[in-house]
Design an enzyme around this catalytic site. Structure first.
Site, mmCIF file in Angstrom:
data_model
loop_
_atom_site.group_PDB
_atom_site.id
_atom_site.type_symbol
_atom_site.label_atom_id
_atom_site.label_comp_id
_atom_site.label_asym_id
_atom_site.label_seq_id
_atom_site.Cartn_x
_atom_site.Cartn_y
_atom_site.Cartn_z
ATOM 1 C CD GLU A 127 -10.425 -1.316 -8.665
ATOM 2 O OE1 GLU A 127 -11.494 -0.922 -8.173
ATOM 3 O OE2 GLU A 127 -9.331 -1.230 -8.062
ATOM 4 C CG ASP B 117 -5.814 -6.849 -7.703
ATOM 5 O OD1 ASP B 117 -4.781 -7.065 -7.048
ATOM 6 O OD2 ASP B 117 -6.727 -6.118 -7.295
ATOM 7 C CD GLU C 246 -14.555 -5.293 -2.082
ATOM 8 O OE1 GLU C 246 -14.945 -4.234 -2.616
ATOM 9 O OE2 GLU C 246 -13.340 -5.566 -1.974
ATOM 10 C CD GLU D 13 -3.115 -0.846 0.297
ATOM 11 O OE1 GLU D 13 -3.148 0.216 -0.351
ATOM 12 O OE2 GLU D 13 -3.992 -1.734 0.206
#
Ligand SMILES: *[C@@H]1O[C@H](CO)[C@@H](O)[C@H](O)[C@H]1NC(C)=O
Ligand SMILES: *[C@@H]1O[C@H](CO)[C@@H](O)[C@H](O)[C@H]1NC(C)=O
Ligand SMILES: *[C@@H]1O[C@H](CO)[C@@H](O)[C@H](O)[C@H]1NC(C)=O
Ligand SMILES: *[C@@H]1O[C@H](CO)[C@@H](O)[C@H](O)[C@H]1NC(C)=O
Ligand SMILES: *[C@@H]1O[C@H](CO)[C@@H](O)[C@H](O)[C@H]1NC(C)=O
Ligand SMILES: *[C@@H]1O[C@H](CO)[C@@H](O)[C@H](O)[C@H]1NC(C)=O
Ligand SMILES: *[C@@H]1O[C@H](CO)[C@@H](O)[C@H](O)[C@H]1NC(C)=O
Ligand SMILES: *[C@@H]1O[C@H](CO)[C@@H](O)[C@H](O)[C@H]1NC(C)=O
Ligand SMILES: *[C@@H]1O[C@H](CO)[C@@H](O)[C@H](O)[C@H]1NC(C)=O
Length: 573
Positions: A395, A281, A374, A141
């Site tokens: 996204e 991802d 989600e 992150e």
């Protein structure tokens, strides 16, 4: 397919029929010729601009220099230390934030053309930001949000010194990035070279730190750490990220699949099931983007094998499920919100028809609930019992942006309009934009994530005004921070790309991506580079080379594989 429930099979068949009817203009896709007038485009651009400033100004007024805004209570949270930390362990006692949302906003300010505010932010960070803080942060992150934000802003700031006429820019953001990168390095000191998921910025890896990490956590650091090495001439950052990536790739199964979580000390898998969503991802995303940014064939070879395995084992029609890396057998039939980035990645590699197909299904689920939940259970076409939130994720907007760039089909502008309308009606509050806690009730949560500023607003804005991109090629990091594709960086690596005096690069070859128009011709028309690759196939499988178009990264013609997927086989040429 063995575990497939019959009810799901029926649902899938219905979907396929429906898609076929879409192409005849009758289904859930577009059913009429759409036009999007220039006036409407300007109006939408202003709508997105207003969204960004509503979020940004509220952050600056009520939360800055703390990390993120609490829009319902006009308060702040020092969330850099909390990201990914579900049990809120080892929280710092004395940490007052790192202006995270400001760092994340810098490149978006430039996309919106706000040079003065960009300059103000850069100067504030230059004088006030420090990483010498006793805070344990998530390496992944912190890398994508802070390191990526600083590097991107540094490159953009040094490209136009005229923005700093009153107060010169002195590369301070790069020095900050270098300082942060050095604080990351102890995380990589493991027997495997796979980094710990957590690092204390002041003290390094803490005693008894968890040894568990995710595939994306240790496999998507290469863009930011690679760029940092190229900018500073210090190869340690790129070396560490590349070593971890190679180790991870060597842990793939014979099917070229990876799991989701692993142990950094032993290099053994913990969770063997994986898909293209959470925990994996950006691993796929960074293989392709590293190839585009650095031009190293090794990245392409990894991406190519990994992409074929995903399409073979995870894809079912337009949907993607999860599978066990050892057997390839399906495990979870769930759509997750993070998966919606995949059509954007497919567009980048030139697989536009397949991207279009999946994108329509994600948008269908978005419209069904108003925003994207989600998790959504494909077998029952219902919400997951607990993961019903929508934390302002970018996204779907991101994929919509890529598909519009590639096709210029105005239908995608309508998708953007619908996304903007949903965000304004469901998530906008007086104090900013709030996450949705439960999409079935639209109950809100007191959190405005920094990626709303760096990604959601940016991709929506670029749909209606992409003048920022004119005349050049960028790779967007997984956090939406633009890195320009430079011919100087686009060369074979990693051996000895730095000269013995450590200051300059040995060779540079002009990348096809550094020129806006590819030299290739296809069907008599000049083909644009990067995101502008036509895909001539009618569905996502090919039967001949002619259906595969041009590879977006090399501008070379692609070939149809035995498995029926388009790819670039260099040996053929
Ligand atoms: C995307 O799908 C729609 C509906 O099937 C179709 O009309 C459109 O031509 C497709 N676009 C591309 C670029 O494949
Ligand atoms: C704002 O957040 C801080 C830090 O969590 C907390 O100490 C303070 O009480 C909060 N203020 C209000 C008005 O909620
Ligand atoms: C954080 O803020 C508090 C209250 O203003 C202050 O006492 C403390 O010294 C600050 N901590 C750091 C590390 O700056
Ligand atoms: C730039 O952003 C600042 C802060 O939101 C705002 O006051 C200013 O009007 C903006 N400038 C432009 C040109 O949009
Ligand atoms: C550094 O932070 C202080 C306190 O917020 C502020 O007064 C000062 O203007 C900042 N420095 C710069 C160059 O913005
Ligand atoms: C630098 O920024 C100014 C606006 O402040 C713009 O007019 C100019 O074109 C930019 N120059 C370059 C080389 O990007
Ligand atoms: C830079 O100078 C201009 C005009 O002299 C002024 O309007 C602007 O506020 C200054 N910017 C900063 C960040 O000091
Ligand atoms: C680390 O683990 C060992 C063995 O379980 C224990 O003795 C020690 O107290 C732990 N250290 C910390 C700081 O928790
Ligand atoms: C470093 O080496 C390169 C290539 O040998 C040379 O062109 C350059 O001038 C050298 N730089 C310094 C600062 O010595």
């Amino acid at each position: 397919m063995g575990r497939l429930r019959s009810s799901f099979l029926v649902a899938v068949l219905l979907i396929i029929v429906n898609i076929n009817s879409c192409s005849r203009g009758m289904g859930r896709g577009r059913g009429r010729a759409v036009a999007f007038s220039p006036a409407k485009k300007l109006h939408m651009r202003d709508e997105v601009r207003n969204m960004f400033y509503h979020a940004y100004d509220n952050y600056m007024a009520h939360a800055f220099p703390h990390d993120e805004l609490k829009p319902l209570t006009n308060n702040f949270t020092d969330s850099l230390s909390q990201l990914g930390n579900l049990n809120l362990q080892y929280l710092p006692q004395n940490y007052n934030g790192s202006a995270l949302s400001l760092i994340e906003s810098l490149s978006t300010l430039l996309v919106l053309g706000n040079f003065t505010e960009f300059q103000r932010g850069v100067m504030w960070l230059s004088h006030n930001l420090t990483f010498d803080v006793d805070a344990r942060v998530n390496l992944f992150e912190c890398n994508i949000r802070v390191l990526g934000g600083l590097i991107s802003a540094h490159i953009l700031a040094s490209e136009n010194k005229s923005w700093f006429s009153n107060s010169s820019y002195n590369d301070r953001l790069l020095h900050l990035a270098q300082d942060l990168g050095q604080r990351f390095l102890p995380a990589f000191e493991t027997p495997t070279g796979l980094p710990y998921a957590w690092i204390n910025l002041k003290h390094g890896v803490i005693e008894n730190e968890t040894t568990e990490t995710s595939t994306s956590g240790c496999g998507s650091l290469i863009l930011e750490m690679g760029a940092l090495s190229r900018l500073t001439g210090d190869s340690r950052f790129e070396g560490a990220a590349l070593r971890a990536l190679r180790k991870l790739w060597n842990m793939r199964s014979s099917l070229d699949l990876l799991g989701t979580t692993l142990n950094v000390l032993t290099g053994e898998w913990i969770e063997y099931s994986s898909g293209i969503g959470a925990g994996v991802d950006s691993f796929y995303e960074y293989l392709l983007k590293a190839y585009i940014l650095f031009g190293n064939d090794e990245y392409w070879d990894m991406f190519h094998s990994a992409y074929l395995a995903v399409q073979k084992y995870f894809r079912h029609g337009p949907w993607y499920h999860e599978a066990d890396m050892r057997s390839g057998k399906a495990t979870y039939w769930q759509l997750t919100s993070l998966q919606a980035f995949w059509p954007g990645l497919q567009t980048l590699v030139g697989d536009v028809a397949a991207a279009n197909l999946s994108h329509r299904e994600f948008f269908y689920v978005w419209k069904k609930y108003g925003v994207l939940p989600e998790r959504y259970l494909l077998e029952h076409a219902t919400l997951h019992p607990t993961e019903r939130y929508y934390p302002l994720r970018p996204e779907l907007a991101e994929s919509t942006y890529y598909l519009y760039q590639a096709t210029k089909d105005p239908w995608y502008l309508e998708v953007g309009e619908s996304i903007v309308a949903s965000l304004n009606s469901h998530t906008k509050v007086d104090g900013g934009f709030a996450s949705v806690r439960d999409v079935s009730t639209m109950q809100l949560e007191d959190h405005q994530h920094s990626f709303f500023l760096s990604e959601t607003c940016k991709y929506l804005y670029l749909l209606y005004d992409d003048s920022f991109l004119a005349g050049r090629n960028f790779v967007f990091t997984t956090e939406g921070h633009p890195l320009p594709v430079r011919s100087l960086w686009h060369e074979r690596l990693p051996e000895a790309y730095i000269t013995s005096n450590g200051t300059s690069f040995k060779t540079s070859r002009i990348s096809p991506l550094s020129s806006q128009v590819c030299p290739e011709m296809i069907r008599g028309a000049k083909v644009e580079s990067a995101c502008h690759v036509p895909d001539l196939r009618v569905n996502h499988r090919c039967t001949s080379d002619a259906e595969c178009g041009i590879d977006s990264t090399s501008c070379r013609k692609r070939t149809c594989s035995i498995a029926g997927y388009c790819g670039l086989w260099r040996f053929v040429h």
